[in-house]
Each structure stands twice: as structure tokens, then as C-alpha cells.
Enzyme design. Structure first.
Site: not given
Length: 217
Positions: A101, A138
Site C-alpha cells: 500500500r 504472527e
């Protein structure tokens, strides 16, 4: 960082959530134009309560890019934000955008600032010689790369991305800039999930254009 962010709503007390204090390093002398642009952009953010799971407030910045006037407002606001924060004599020589992004607005901001644009991408996406840095996700490690000739020693560099969450990917990008001999001015994000304390992993000034919204009624 993704163009969307998920975080606990403000009235939900999560064990990992920090006290709700905005840590943005925005300039106290922001111009009336920048204040107006911030308000306009802030109102455009779209929220999805209880997505992708109950108790999560999902925040989406894509409406900014769907509207050409908002898109233009974003680039202008970031331009003002950078010059307010660093001064006209300390604007960057290079803007580094993070996959994916950061690519949406990084090149346009670089043009406005009279700077070059250099992408940081996931491992294996860039041709030629590259430098690599790992960061923790994660479910394991991931890797960022930058082309070895992307930044010249001594060039002033600003790293941009849409959202700072845990800060791991931004920290990896910062390490790549330093490997190439660049001078890291700081980081600029559109939004910050401050309860994740991502800025604590970064060793240069962190500037956030917008604060996260309260949940809309």
C-alpha cells in the site's frame, strides 16, 4: 501494511491495548489547510464493526483512492505534513514505499517533494542485486528486499506506508535504508494503531497523518 486495519473498538478493553493516547508526532504549527484536509480525509475512512470476527473494528482507507478529489487531498496533506515536520531544507532525497500500500501514494508524494521513489518488496520480487532484512509476522518470519543501488550513501530517506501496526515491517525497511548508507529522516503513515505500540520498534521519528476514528453510531 494492508490497506485495511483491524483493531479492537475503543470501548473494548483488550489486554494488549495501551491507554488511548494519540502519539502522533504531527507539528503543533499545522496550517489551517492541513487541518481542513485531515478532517476531510478522516471523515472518508470506512469502518466495518465485527469484521473479520466479533469485537474487531475493521478500518478501511480505500475510499480515499476511489475518489480523485480525496486522493488529491491525501497527497497534498502528506506534502504539507512532511514539510511541516522536517522543514523545506530537510525534505527527503528519496521516498521509500513499502509493499504494497505504500506504492499507492509513495510515488505521487515523491514527485510532490521533488524526490525519487524506491520500493521495498517481498523477497524474490526485485531483479538484480538486493539487500534483505527479516521481520517477524504472527505466524513466522517474512523478508523485505531493496535493490542495492536504490539509495546512495548520504541520501536523506523517508519511509512511507498506509498503517503502522506492530512496526516490524517498517523496522525492516529502516534497516535496509541504513545498510545502503542512507540517512533515515523518519517514517510517515496515514494511520496508526497505537495500542500495538509499533513505533517503539522504530529508531527514527514517526509521523501519523490521521488518528483512528471512534466507532460511528
Amino acid at each position: 501494511m494492508d490497506s485495511t486495519s483491524a483493531h479492537p473498538p475503543r470501548d473494548r478493553h483488550d489486554a494488549t491495548e495501551a491507554p488511548q493516547k494519540r502519539l502522533s508526532a504531527s507539528s503543533p504549527t499545522s496550517s489551517p489547510e492541513l487541518t481542513d484536509l485531515r478532517m476531510r480525509l478522516h471523515r472518508s475512512l470506512r469502518q466495518y464493526p465485527n469484521f473479520p470476527s466479533p469485537g474487531i473494528l475493521f478500518e478501511d482507507i480505500l475510499p480515499i483512492f476511489a475518489d480523485p478529489l480525496l486522493h488529491r487531498s491525501l497527497i497534498r496533506a502528506l506534502e504539507l505534513h512532511v514539510t511541516d515536520s522536517y522543514g523545506e531544507r530537510q525534505t527527503p532525497d528519496v521516498v521509500v514505499g513499502l509493499e504494497a500500500r505504500g506504492f499507492l501514494f509513495g510515488p505521487s508524494l515523491a514527485l510532490k517533494l521533488g524526490a525519487g521513489f524506491v520500493p521495498v518488496r517481498k523477497q524474490g520480487k526485485l531483479p538484480g542485486l538486493t539487500e534483505t532484512a527479516a521481520f517477524q509476522k504472527e505466524y513466522g518470519k517474512d523478508f523485505f528486499q531493496i535493490q542495492s543501488n536504490g539509495i546512495k550513501p548520504g541520501q536523506r530517506v523517508l519511509i512511507v506506508d498506509d498503517i503502522i501496526a506492530t512496526g516490524g515491517s517498517a523496522a525492516a525497511a529502516g534497516s535496509l535504508v541504513k545498510k545502503l548508507g542512507g540517512t533515515l529522516l523518519g517514517y510517515v503513515f496515514i494511520l496508526e494503531l497505537d495500542f500495538l505500540k509499533g513505533r517503539e520498534k522504530l529508531d527514527a521519528p514517526v509521523h501519523t497523518l490521521l488518528s483512528s476514528q471512534e466507532e460511528k453510531s
